[in-house]
Design a protein around this motif. Structure first.
Motif, PDB file in Angstrom:
ATOM      1  N   ILE A  87      -4.465   2.796   4.895  1.00 24.71           N
ATOM      2  CA  ILE A  87      -4.092   1.588   4.128  1.00 24.71           C
ATOM      3  C   ILE A  87      -5.126   1.339   3.029  1.00 24.71           C
ATOM      4  O   ILE A  87      -4.783   1.104   1.865  1.00 24.71           O
ATOM      5  N   ILE A  88      -6.428   1.416   3.406  1.00 24.39           N
ATOM      6  CA  ILE A  88      -7.498   1.176   2.428  1.00 24.39           C
ATOM      7  C   ILE A  88      -7.409   2.200   1.287  1.00 24.39           C
ATOM      8  O   ILE A  88      -7.501   1.847   0.108  1.00 24.39           O
ATOM      9  N   ALA A  89      -7.204   3.464   1.637  1.00 24.06           N
ATOM     10  CA  ALA A  89      -7.130   4.525   0.615  1.00 24.06           C
ATOM     11  C   ALA A  89      -5.962   4.275  -0.344  1.00 24.06           C
ATOM     12  O   ALA A  89      -6.093   4.450  -1.566  1.00 24.06           O
ATOM     13  N   ALA A  90      -4.810   3.854   0.209  1.00 21.13           N
ATOM     14  CA  ALA A  90      -3.633   3.612  -0.634  1.00 21.13           C
ATOM     15  C   ALA A  90      -3.829   2.378  -1.517  1.00 21.13           C
ATOM     16  O   ALA A  90      -3.449   2.372  -2.697  1.00 21.13           O
ATOM     17  N   LEU A  91      -4.440   1.321  -0.937  1.00 21.58           N
ATOM     18  CA  LEU A  91      -4.706   0.118  -1.736  1.00 21.58           C
ATOM     19  C   LEU A  91      -5.680   0.440  -2.869  1.00 21.58           C
ATOM     20  O   LEU A  91      -5.543  -0.051  -3.986  1.00 21.58           O
ATOM     21  N   ARG A  92      -6.669   1.281  -2.553  1.00 19.48           N
ATOM     22  CA  ARG A  92      -7.647   1.685  -3.581  1.00 19.48           C
ATOM     23  C   ARG A  92      -6.938   2.441  -4.713  1.00 19.48           C
ATOM     24  O   ARG A  92      -7.180   2.176  -5.895  1.00 19.48           O
TER      25      ARG A  92
ATOM     26  N   ALA B   1       0.840  -1.205   0.000  1.00 21.59           N
ATOM     27  CA  ALA B   1       0.000   0.000   0.000  1.00 21.59           C
ATOM     28  C   ALA B   1       0.871   1.251   0.000  1.00 21.59           C
ATOM     29  O   ALA B   1       0.600   2.213  -0.732  1.00 21.59           O
ATOM     30  N   ALA B   2       1.951   1.226   0.802  1.00 30.50           N
ATOM     31  CA  ALA B   2       2.842   2.392   0.906  1.00 30.50           C
ATOM     32  C   ALA B   2       3.521   2.698  -0.432  1.00 30.50           C
ATOM     33  O   ALA B   2       3.758   3.857  -0.771  1.00 30.50           O
ATOM     34  N   GLU B   3       3.792   1.633  -1.210  1.00 33.63           N
ATOM     35  CA  GLU B   3       4.428   1.839  -2.524  1.00 33.63           C
ATOM     36  C   GLU B   3       3.499   2.572  -3.495  1.00 33.63           C
ATOM     37  O   GLU B   3       3.949   3.116  -4.503  1.00 33.63           O
ATOM     38  N   CYS B   4       2.193   2.538  -3.225  1.00 33.02           N
ATOM     39  CA  CYS B   4       1.217   3.190  -4.120  1.00 33.02           C
ATOM     40  C   CYS B   4       0.948   4.630  -3.723  1.00 33.02           C
ATOM     41  O   CYS B   4       0.241   5.343  -4.438  1.00 33.02           O
ATOM     42  N   ASP B   5       1.465   5.054  -2.558  1.00 31.69           N
ATOM     43  CA  ASP B   5       1.137   6.393  -2.065  1.00 31.69           C
ATOM     44  C   ASP B   5       2.357   6.981  -1.368  1.00 31.69           C
ATOM     45  O   ASP B   5       2.800   6.477  -0.337  1.00 31.69           O
ATOM     46  N   GLU B   6       2.880   8.071  -1.927  1.00 36.64           N
ATOM     47  CA  GLU B   6       4.140   8.631  -1.421  1.00 36.64           C
ATOM     48  C   GLU B   6       4.018   9.132   0.024  1.00 36.64           C
ATOM     49  O   GLU B   6       4.895   8.884   0.856  1.00 36.64           O
ATOM     50  N   ALA B   7       2.907   9.803   0.325  1.00 35.73           N
ATOM     51  CA  ALA B   7       2.725  10.355   1.682  1.00 35.73           C
ATOM     52  C   ALA B   7       2.686   9.221   2.708  1.00 35.73           C
ATOM     53  O   ALA B   7       3.284   9.329   3.797  1.00 35.73           O
ATOM     54  N   LEU B   8       2.015   8.130   2.338  1.00 31.82           N
ATOM     55  CA  LEU B   8       1.922   6.987   3.251  1.00 31.82           C
ATOM     56  C   LEU B   8       3.295   6.329   3.425  1.00 31.82           C
ATOM     57  O   LEU B   8       3.644   5.882   4.521  1.00 31.82           O
ATOM     58  N   MET B   9       4.074   6.319   2.349  1.00 29.58           N
ATOM     59  CA  MET B   9       5.406   5.688   2.421  1.00 29.58           C
ATOM     60  C   MET B   9       6.295   6.433   3.425  1.00 29.58           C
ATOM     61  O   MET B   9       6.965   5.812   4.256  1.00 29.58           O
TER      62      MET B   9
ATOM     63  N   SER C  20      -5.039   2.459 -10.265  1.00 25.80           N
ATOM     64  CA  SER C  20      -3.946   2.752 -11.207  1.00 25.80           C
ATOM     65  C   SER C  20      -3.323   1.461 -11.763  1.00 25.80           C
ATOM     66  O   SER C  20      -2.342   1.503 -12.501  1.00 25.80           O
ATOM     67  N   MET C  21      -3.888   0.313 -11.385  1.00 31.51           N
ATOM     68  CA  MET C  21      -3.481  -1.016 -11.866  1.00 31.51           C
ATOM     69  C   MET C  21      -2.037  -1.379 -11.483  1.00 31.51           C
ATOM     70  O   MET C  21      -1.377  -2.141 -12.170  1.00 31.51           O
ATOM     71  N   GLN C  22      -1.568  -0.818 -10.354  1.00 37.89           N
ATOM     72  CA  GLN C  22      -0.244  -1.213  -9.844  1.00 37.89           C
ATOM     73  C   GLN C  22      -0.346  -2.531  -9.072  1.00 37.89           C
ATOM     74  O   GLN C  22       0.586  -3.325  -9.079  1.00 37.89           O
ATOM     75  N   ILE C  23      -1.488  -2.721  -8.380  1.00 37.09           N
ATOM     76  CA  ILE C  23      -1.649  -3.927  -7.561  1.00 37.09           C
ATOM     77  C   ILE C  23      -3.024  -4.547  -7.801  1.00 37.09           C
ATOM     78  O   ILE C  23      -3.908  -3.918  -8.383  1.00 37.09           O
ATOM     79  N   VAL C  24      -3.161  -5.797  -7.340  1.00 35.76           N
ATOM     80  CA  VAL C  24      -4.446  -6.502  -7.410  1.00 35.76           C
ATOM     81  C   VAL C  24      -4.726  -7.075  -6.021  1.00 35.76           C
ATOM     82  O   VAL C  24      -4.059  -8.018  -5.595  1.00 35.76           O
ATOM     83  N   PRO C  25      -5.686  -6.492  -5.257  1.00 33.12           N
ATOM     84  CA  PRO C  25      -6.013  -7.086  -3.955  1.00 33.12           C
ATOM     85  C   PRO C  25      -6.542  -8.510  -4.153  1.00 33.12           C
ATOM     86  O   PRO C  25      -7.327  -8.757  -5.068  1.00 33.12           O
ATOM     87  N   ALA C  26      -6.095  -9.439  -3.306  1.00 37.65           N
ATOM     88  CA  ALA C  26      -6.508 -10.843  -3.453  1.00 37.65           C
ATOM     89  C   ALA C  26      -7.207 -11.311  -2.182  1.00 37.65           C
ATOM     90  O   ALA C  26      -6.697 -11.124  -1.073  1.00 37.65           O
ATOM     91  N   CYS C  27      -8.397 -11.901  -2.357  1.00 37.86           N
ATOM     92  CA  CYS C  27      -9.101 -12.490  -1.216  1.00 37.86           C
ATOM     93  C   CYS C  27      -9.545 -13.903  -1.588  1.00 37.86           C
ATOM     94  O   CYS C  27      -9.352 -14.338  -2.726  1.00 37.86           O
ATOM     95  N   CYS C  28     -10.117 -14.636  -0.636  1.00 35.04           N
ATOM     96  CA  CYS C  28     -10.449 -16.034  -0.922  1.00 35.04           C
ATOM     97  C   CYS C  28     -11.776 -16.405  -0.276  1.00 35.04           C
ATOM     98  O   CYS C  28     -12.316 -15.666   0.550  1.00 35.04           O
TER      99      CYS C  28
ATOM    100  N   ARG D 280     -14.466  -1.108  -1.411  1.00 33.34           N
ATOM    101  CA  ARG D 280     -13.248  -0.425  -0.951  1.00 33.34           C
ATOM    102  C   ARG D 280     -12.274  -0.113  -2.076  1.00 33.34           C
ATOM    103  O   ARG D 280     -11.664   0.956  -2.099  1.00 33.34           O
ATOM    104  N   TYR D 281     -12.085  -1.071  -3.009  1.00 32.95           N
ATOM    105  CA  TYR D 281     -10.936  -0.953  -3.918  1.00 32.95           C
ATOM    106  C   TYR D 281     -11.276  -0.716  -5.381  1.00 32.95           C
ATOM    107  O   TYR D 281     -10.491  -0.119  -6.098  1.00 32.95           O
ATOM    108  N   LEU D 282     -12.429  -1.211  -5.852  1.00 36.86           N
ATOM    109  CA  LEU D 282     -12.713  -1.018  -7.281  1.00 36.86           C
ATOM    110  C   LEU D 282     -13.270   0.381  -7.516  1.00 36.86           C
ATOM    111  O   LEU D 282     -13.925   0.951  -6.651  1.00 36.86           O
ATOM    112  N   PRO D 283     -13.028   0.946  -8.702  1.00 36.28           N
ATOM    113  CA  PRO D 283     -13.431   2.339  -8.944  1.00 36.28           C
ATOM    114  C   PRO D 283     -14.927   2.486  -9.197  1.00 36.28           C
ATOM    115  O   PRO D 283     -15.573   1.575  -9.722  1.00 36.28           O
TER     116      PRO D 283
END
Length: 692
Positions: free
Chosen positions: A232-237, A209-217, A242-250, A268-271
């Motif tokens: 964390i949720i805002a950064a993951l979103r 999540a931190a890698e997706c948001d400079e302020a959070l990093m 921006s298609m940098q990550i894909v949240p995975a659940c099961c 939370r995460y999809l636009p």
């Protein structure tokens, strides 16, 4: 979206149930799934056509509207995935926890990437023997090149799968067994034996999540413990959109476990349409780029992504509204035809049921009745603010069969039925062979054509005889030749005259269709006749010189020519171009091209030798052999479609029913000279004689 049997429809049924859209869970294997409404889907237990619905989900005190489309997994119906992804804002990529990333998973993933659609990965079937969530996450990374970030961990697996740990809240969600209550879980503390794993994977998630948001990093580096769940949720979103990550659940949709968590993850995460922002298109009048905001105040624009025929309502056009608002009874502008069309009625779809609505606004998906000249991919908009949105490109059909009605009385019915089906499905084409009088229908595979024939019988009441499957070959020329064609006809009074000098050769790489270049100097061929020359070559490309198959690409340069002030006209130059094509192509070393399929076979080790031997006999080219985690072998090969008819039956025999295969079209390749000779002889094709 997913591979066959990953559980898309089962998951969709649970979403409808938990959002209160349905009051009973429909099962695919009982033929009772809401989203599989076609008789053929219920009988076969597969999804054939994408079904749309609208549901509402309560999340953190607010109610959100979800437009959901359940798509097929079978490669023959890939058009349904393609057109759905074109108009959606996000997708749930579903994976089988045992099969992991399978061939069609890769295809739909690439389609989603093409349209820039953000994804959530949902690893389903965690209750099956051999299920492994983290191995599937690893597979997504290695095979799809996507950074999958687990946002939960499973509690147990296989028959001991009880629930999940939410890595954000740090709480465990334990589900009640075999319960269909709307709240069928308890939120408890994390089991002690999982504490270390949960800590490790939560850290990995926060880092991602931190890698997706400079302020959070910066905040994370200063003090990792100061990072809040909301950040964390805002950064993951942000990273997901921006298609940098894909949240995975099961979860296990069939056992009603993990679906509510998945719905929360969608929120939370999809636009939403607002996150996707403005859509860009071109102004058909000026060719300039124009933008539309996802707001009801902007001028209206929408994209038609599907046409369906309903026996009661008639022709339904499925549309995604991108901006503005349109009311039932109003008029809209079709930017392709340049005509106004009336929106007779608007419907919100729930599978195959229509609920009438008064208007639609930006972000909605609806069905419209009343359009006459609409096609899949058309943009409809406000007449005073026209816009053309990017359309969709569909693959060409690769397999055909000849059909004829069993009785002469069914002839008209067959024509009407086929035109309706072709209108619905851009990958299904109908052609009449003028020489044999046959009607040839073409599609993406044997199953595709099976379903079409079944629909003709059931929906349209047409009984047909069908021929053996035929491969859709194509033709190409391999060298460049110069040719002069003089067309002269005198039959008393005004005659016909055209004279052209052309260079004909293979088109440049990546060019489809006719690449035409006019290099005539000094008016030897008047400007008004040049489009006729181009038109003549374009129409001639429908039938090549070897066996009458289509020539998909060609480069023609008009070098010189002459005309007669009285006898020359546009038709003369068009005919001269067609004759030039027929006379020049045989000198340009024409070749036949055949469709090559990408085949993937999963088999136990002991049948490997027999299967590889059989593929070699089918002119197959083995590309790779891999092993799966459970010891099975994967064979990847290119095989000509002509050799693959009935392959599933042969494979079952060779492997005692234990091997499975998936096949999708890959490319066209040149046919060897000996084989081409046989194909040409069998086609019985005779080039037109000159007098015709």
């Amino acid at each position: 979206m997913a591979h066959i049997d990953a559980g898309k429809t089962t998951t969709s049924e649970r979403i409808l149930y938990y959002t209160g859209k349905t009051h009973r869970i429909g099962e695919v294997h009982d033929g009772a799934a809401t989203m599989d409404w076609m008789v053929q889907e219920q009988e076969r237990g597969i999804t054939i056509t994408s079904a749309a619905t609208t549901a509402f989900w309560h999340y953190e005190g607010d109610v959100y509207q979800i437009n959901l489309i359940d798509t097929p997994g079978h490669v023959d119906f890939t058009v349904e995935v393609e057109r759905s992804l074109r108009v959606l804002d996000g997708t749930i990529a579903t994976f089988d926890a045992v099969g992991r990333v399978q061939p069609q998973s890769e295809t739909v993933w690439r389609q989603a990437d093409k349209y820039g659609v953000p994804k959530i990965a949902y690893v389903n079937k965690m209750d099956r023997v051999g299920a492994d969530f983290l191995a599937c996450v690893e597979d997504i990374y290695t095979k799809l090149g996507a950074k999958a970030v687990p946002i939960c961990l499973p509690i147990g697996a296989e028959d001991k799968f009880k629930g999940i740990v939410d890595l954000i809240s740090g709480k465990a969600i334990v589900y009640h067994d075999n319960s269909d209550e709307l709240v069928n879980y308890d939120v408890v503390d994390v089991p002690a034996e999982m504490a270390e794993d949960v800590k490790e994977w939560r850290e990995k998630m926060v880092e991602a999540a931190a890698e997706c948001d400079e302020a959070l990093m910066l905040k994370y580096f200063d003090d990792p413990d100061s990072v809040t769940n909301e950040e964390i949720i805002a950064a993951l979103r942000k990273g997901t959109i921006s298609m940098q990550i894909v949240p995975a659940c099961c979860g296990s949709s069939y056992k009603n476990k993990g679906v509510q968590f998945l719905l929360d993850a969608v929120m939370r995460y999809l636009p939403s349409p607002l996150d996707k922002g403005v859509v860009t298109g071109t102004d058909p009048r000026t060719g300039k780029e124009v933008e539309r905001k996802p707001s009801a105040d902007d001028p209206f624009c929408g994209l038609v992504f599907k046409i369906a025929t309903d026996p009661f309502v008639g022709r339904l056009a499925f549309m995604r509204a991108y901006s503005g608002r349109v009311d039932a009874g109003s008029y809209v502008f079709n930017s392709r035809t340049g005509k106004k069309e009336r929106v007779a009625r608007l419907y919100q779809m729930h599978s195959n049921h229509q609920n009438p609505i008064e208007f639609v606004e930006a972000g909605d998906i609806c069905a419209v009745v009343g359009f006459k000249e609409l096609r899949t991919g058309d943009t409809i908009c406000d007449e005073s603010h026209p816009i053309t949105l990017e359309s969709m490109v569909f693959p060409d059909p690769v397999i055909g069969i000849a059909v004829e009605p069993k009785t002469q009385g069914d002839l008209d019915k067959l024509g009407i039925a086929l035109s309706k089906l072709a209108e619905e499905d851009p990958t299904f084409t109908v052609k009449s062979d003028h020489e044999t009088g046959q009607t040839v229908i073409s599609g993406m595979g044997e199953l595709h054509l099976d379903i079409i024939v079944d629909r003709l019988r059931r929906e349209f009441g047409v009984e047909i005889n069908q021929g053996a499957p035929q491969v859709n070959y194509k033709e190409a020329i391999t060298t460049t030749v110069q040719h002069r064609e003089v067309f002269k006809k005198q039959s008393g009074g005004r005659g016909k005259f055209a004279d052209i000098v052309v260079e004909i050769g293979p088109a440049d790489e990546g060019v489809n269709g006719l690449q035409f270049d006019n290099q005539v100097k000094g008016g030897n061929v008047p400007k008004e006749y040049v489009p006729s020359v181009q038109k003549g070559f374009e129409s001639a490309m429908a039938n090549g010189v070897l066996a009458g198959y289509e020539v998909p690409s060609l480069k023609v340069t008009l070098l010189d020519g002459s005309y007669h002030p009285v006898d020359s006209d546009q038709l003369s130059f068009e005919i001269a171009a067609r004759m030039a094509f027929r006379h020049a192509c045989p000198k340009a070393k024409p070749v036949l091209l055949e469709p090559i399929m990408n085949l993937e076979v999963v088999t136990p080790e002991e049948y490997m030798g027999d299967i590889v031997g059989d593929l070699n006999r089918r002119r197959g080219q083995i590309n790779a052999m891999d092993s799966t985690a459970n010891g099975a072998r994967i064979i990847k090969a290119f095989v000509p479609l002509a050799e693959q008819f009935g392959y599933v039956t042969v494979l079952r025999t060779l492997s005692s029913g234990r091997a499975t295969s998936t096949m999708s079209f890959d490319h066209y390749a040149e046919v060897s000279a000996n084989l081409a000779k046989d194909i040409i002889e069998k086609s019985g094709y005779k080039p037109f004689n000159e007098d015709e």
